[in-house]
Motif scaffolding. Sequence first.
Motif, PDB file in Angstrom:
ATOM      1  N   PHE A 170       0.878  -1.163   0.000  1.00  0.00           N
ATOM      2  CA  PHE A 170       0.000   0.000   0.000  1.00  0.00           C
ATOM      3  C   PHE A 170       0.918   1.216   0.000  1.00  0.00           C
ATOM      4  O   PHE A 170       2.091   1.096   0.345  1.00  0.00           O
ATOM      5  CB  PHE A 170      -0.919  -0.003   1.226  1.00  0.00           C
ATOM      6  CG  PHE A 170      -2.115  -0.910   1.094  1.00  0.00           C
ATOM      7  CD1 PHE A 170      -2.878  -0.939  -0.075  1.00  0.00           C
ATOM      8  CD2 PHE A 170      -2.486  -1.734   2.138  1.00  0.00           C
ATOM      9  CE1 PHE A 170      -3.975  -1.767  -0.194  1.00  0.00           C
ATOM     10  CE2 PHE A 170      -3.589  -2.577   2.023  1.00  0.00           C
ATOM     11  CZ  PHE A 170      -4.329  -2.592   0.852  1.00  0.00           C
ATOM     12  N   ASP A 199     -10.775  -2.772  11.283  1.00  0.00           N
ATOM     13  CA  ASP A 199      -9.472  -2.450  10.700  1.00  0.00           C
ATOM     14  C   ASP A 199      -9.680  -1.891   9.294  1.00  0.00           C
ATOM     15  O   ASP A 199      -9.950  -2.630   8.350  1.00  0.00           O
ATOM     16  CB  ASP A 199      -8.592  -3.701  10.664  1.00  0.00           C
ATOM     17  CG  ASP A 199      -7.214  -3.410  10.048  1.00  0.00           C
ATOM     18  OD1 ASP A 199      -6.954  -2.244   9.676  1.00  0.00           O
ATOM     19  OD2 ASP A 199      -6.407  -4.354   9.940  1.00  0.00           O
ATOM     20  N   ASN A 241      -5.082   4.459   8.780  1.00  0.00           N
ATOM     21  CA  ASN A 241      -3.731   5.014   8.690  1.00  0.00           C
ATOM     22  C   ASN A 241      -3.688   6.191   7.728  1.00  0.00           C
ATOM     23  O   ASN A 241      -3.550   5.986   6.526  1.00  0.00           O
ATOM     24  CB  ASN A 241      -2.744   3.956   8.168  1.00  0.00           C
ATOM     25  CG  ASN A 241      -2.351   2.931   9.217  1.00  0.00           C
ATOM     26  OD1 ASN A 241      -2.674   3.087  10.394  1.00  0.00           O
ATOM     27  ND2 ASN A 241      -1.641   1.910   8.798  1.00  0.00           N
ATOM     28  N   ALA A 296      -7.241   0.167   7.931  1.00  0.00           N
ATOM     29  CA  ALA A 296      -5.925   0.824   7.896  1.00  0.00           C
ATOM     30  C   ALA A 296      -5.684   1.509   6.555  1.00  0.00           C
ATOM     31  O   ALA A 296      -5.278   2.665   6.502  1.00  0.00           O
ATOM     32  CB  ALA A 296      -4.824  -0.191   8.195  1.00  0.00           C
ATOM     33  N   HIS A 310      -5.815  -8.643   8.397  1.00  0.00           N
ATOM     34  CA  HIS A 310      -4.358  -8.474   8.360  1.00  0.00           C
ATOM     35  C   HIS A 310      -3.682  -9.303   9.459  1.00  0.00           C
ATOM     36  O   HIS A 310      -4.278  -9.559  10.509  1.00  0.00           O
ATOM     37  CB  HIS A 310      -4.074  -6.981   8.568  1.00  0.00           C
ATOM     38  CG  HIS A 310      -2.660  -6.581   8.374  1.00  0.00           C
ATOM     39  ND1 HIS A 310      -1.768  -6.488   9.419  1.00  0.00           N
ATOM     40  CD2 HIS A 310      -1.980  -6.230   7.255  1.00  0.00           C
ATOM     41  CE1 HIS A 310      -0.590  -6.087   8.947  1.00  0.00           C
ATOM     42  NE2 HIS A 310      -0.698  -5.923   7.636  1.00  0.00           N
ATOM     43  N   THR A 344      -5.723  -6.378   3.226  1.00  0.00           N
ATOM     44  CA  THR A 344      -4.433  -6.058   2.615  1.00  0.00           C
ATOM     45  C   THR A 344      -4.169  -6.890   1.360  1.00  0.00           C
ATOM     46  O   THR A 344      -3.566  -6.411   0.406  1.00  0.00           O
ATOM     47  CB  THR A 344      -3.312  -6.290   3.640  1.00  0.00           C
ATOM     48  OG1 THR A 344      -3.685  -5.601   4.825  1.00  0.00           O
ATOM     49  CG2 THR A 344      -1.995  -5.760   3.145  1.00  0.00           C
ATOM     50  N   LYS A 358      -0.991   5.909   5.180  1.00  0.00           N
ATOM     51  CA  LYS A 358      -1.018   5.131   3.945  1.00  0.00           C
ATOM     52  C   LYS A 358      -1.462   6.015   2.776  1.00  0.00           C
ATOM     53  O   LYS A 358      -0.660   6.474   1.997  1.00  0.00           O
ATOM     54  CB  LYS A 358      -1.920   3.912   4.097  1.00  0.00           C
ATOM     55  CG  LYS A 358      -1.163   2.756   4.758  1.00  0.00           C
ATOM     56  CD  LYS A 358      -1.914   1.470   4.820  1.00  0.00           C
ATOM     57  CE  LYS A 358      -0.985   0.351   5.298  1.00  0.00           C
ATOM     58  NZ  LYS A 358      -1.706  -0.733   5.962  1.00  0.00           N
ATOM     59  N   SER A 414       1.247   2.906  14.634  1.00  0.00           N
ATOM     60  CA  SER A 414       0.865   1.998  13.553  1.00  0.00           C
ATOM     61  C   SER A 414      -0.489   1.370  13.841  1.00  0.00           C
ATOM     62  O   SER A 414      -0.938   1.329  14.988  1.00  0.00           O
ATOM     63  CB  SER A 414       1.913   0.894  13.401  1.00  0.00           C
ATOM     64  OG  SER A 414       1.915   0.096  14.562  1.00  0.00           O
ATOM     65  N   ALA A 415      -1.098   0.852  12.782  1.00  0.00           N
ATOM     66  CA  ALA A 415      -2.362   0.136  12.949  1.00  0.00           C
ATOM     67  C   ALA A 415      -2.160  -1.112  13.802  1.00  0.00           C
ATOM     68  O   ALA A 415      -3.050  -1.516  14.559  1.00  0.00           O
ATOM     69  CB  ALA A 415      -2.936  -0.236  11.588  1.00  0.00           C
ATOM     70  N   THR A 416      -0.986  -1.704  13.690  1.00  0.00           N
ATOM     71  CA  THR A 416      -0.691  -2.894  14.495  1.00  0.00           C
ATOM     72  C   THR A 416      -0.845  -2.583  15.984  1.00  0.00           C
ATOM     73  O   THR A 416      -1.459  -3.346  16.739  1.00  0.00           O
ATOM     74  CB  THR A 416       0.749  -3.373  14.201  1.00  0.00           C
ATOM     75  OG1 THR A 416       0.850  -3.692  12.811  1.00  0.00           O
ATOM     76  CG2 THR A 416       1.116  -4.580  15.036  1.00  0.00           C
TER      77      THR A 416
END
Length: 459
Positions: free
Chosen positions: A80, A262, A291, A264, A180, A237, A294, A139-141
Motif C-alpha cells: 500500500f 481495521d 492510517n 488501515a 491483516h 491487505t 497510507k 501503527s495500525a498494528t
Amino acid sequence: MNHDDLRHWSKRAADWAHDYHANLRDRPVRAPLVPGAIARQLPVSPPEVAEPMETIFADFDRIVPPGLTHWQHPRFFAYFPANASPASMLAEQLANAIAAQGMLWQTSPAVTEIEQVMVDWLRQSLGLPQDFTGTIHDSATTATLSAILTMREQALAWAGLTQGLHGQPRLRIYASDQTHSSVDKAVRIAGIGQENLVKIATDASLSMVPEALHAAIAADLAAGFVPAGVVLCAGGTSVGAFDRIGDCIAVAKAHDLPVHVDAAWAGSAMICPEFRSLWAGVEGADSIVFNPHKWLGAQFDCAVQFLRDPGPQVKTLGLRPTYLETAGREEVVNFNEWTVPLGRRFRALKLWFTLRAYGLEGLRVRIRNHVTWAQDLAVALSKLKGVEIVTQPALSLFTFALEDDAKTEALLTRINDEGRIYLTQTRHQGRFVIRVQVGQFDCTAQDVAMVETVVREGL
Ligand SMILES: *Cc1c(COP(=O)(O)O)cnc(C)c1O
C-alpha cells in the motif's frame, strides 16, 4: 555540529530533498536486492573522533539512495502507499526541530490539544458520528493490539491486568481470513493465543458470513469458552476485502461483544462520501483504526484510532504513578494512557498541515483519481493476451495473473528488476497473483498507464 551549523545543513538537506523528489522518476522504484551491499560500505566500528559534516553528508548521498526502495516514487504500485505530502514533510521538519515528547498534556499542551482537534477533524471527514473520540498511534498494528488487549480485559473483568492469564477462562476473538496479520500478532502478544483467534468463513465476495460468525460464537459458548470480541475487515491487505460491517456488528452486539474495525488502508477513501457504503454500519463499532500514513498523505507514522468510549481502553492501558500525575488538572487528557508506549511524538502536526494545505477537496480528488485510474488499468490489462484479472478493483487495488504461478512469478521478477514500476504479490485462493494498487500522492494518469506498457513488454 551546533545549532548554527544545523541552520546551514538544514538548508542543504532541503535542497537535497528537492532534487531527490524532482528526479525520482529517473530512478528504479525498487532497490537492487544485493544482501550486504550497503552494510559493507560502512566501517565496522564507530568513530572515536568527530568527523566533518561535509564528509558525513557526502557519504549519505553516495551510500544511501542506491539502497532505497523509493516509496514516494510516482510509479510505486506495491504493497500500500506510505504517502508523504510535501506539507507533511514540512510539518515533520518542524516537529523534529521541536523534538517534544507529548506523553502528558503538560509535557506540551499543543501536542495533545492539536491531536484532539485533528482526530475530530478526521472523524468529521470520514462521516463518523460525534460520539467518537480517539488518539494517534504509531501503527495500525499497535492500535489493533490496544483494542484486543481491551477486549481481553473487558472479558476478564480486568482480572488479567492484575492476576495474569493463568487459570483464566479461554478467550475467543473472531475475524475473517481476510484480516491483516496484525490481528494474529495481537492475539499472540495479548496472551490469548493463535488457536483462540477463530477465522470465520467468507462468502464469494470475500466478506465474513454473519451467520457463520453467530454460529461460531454460539458453539464457543456451548463449549465453555468466553467470546471476547470481533475484529472486522474494511479493506483487506491482500485483495481489498470488506466484511459486511453493519450485519457483523449486529451479530456481535447480540452477544454483547465489542467490535474493532481495521480500515488501515481503506479508511482514507472514506473522505469521499460515495465510498462509505463499503463500510455501512461502521458507526456501531467500538473502535476503528485507519492510517493517514497510507493513502491520505500524512506520512509514516500516523495511525488514528477512533473510540466510541475511551474508558475501557484507558482502564486497560493507563497507569498513573506519582511521577506521571498532572498537578491539579483532572480535566486534561494524558494520551499515554490511551496507547501502549509512554512517549509520543508530535504526529498531529503533519495532519494539521496536510489537511489545510490540500483541503479535503484536494485530497478527495487524488483518491478519486486513483480509483478511476486503477479501474481503467484493470480494463487495459484484461485486454492483453494471457492476462487474467483475478480480483476486480476494490477501490484502487486489484490483482492479475498469467496462466500458471511460475509464469506469473517470472513476470513479476522481470518487471521489478527492470525498475520503471514496482508491483508485489499475494496468494489468493491458492494462486500466486500480482497486486496493483494505485495511490501514490504524486502519481499521474501517465504513470498508471505505464503499468500496461511494462506488463505488455514483459509478457
Ligand atoms: C497496512 C495494514 C495494517 C498494518 O499497518 P501498520 O500501520 O503498518 O501496522 C493493518 N491492517 C491493514 C488492513 C493494513 O492494510
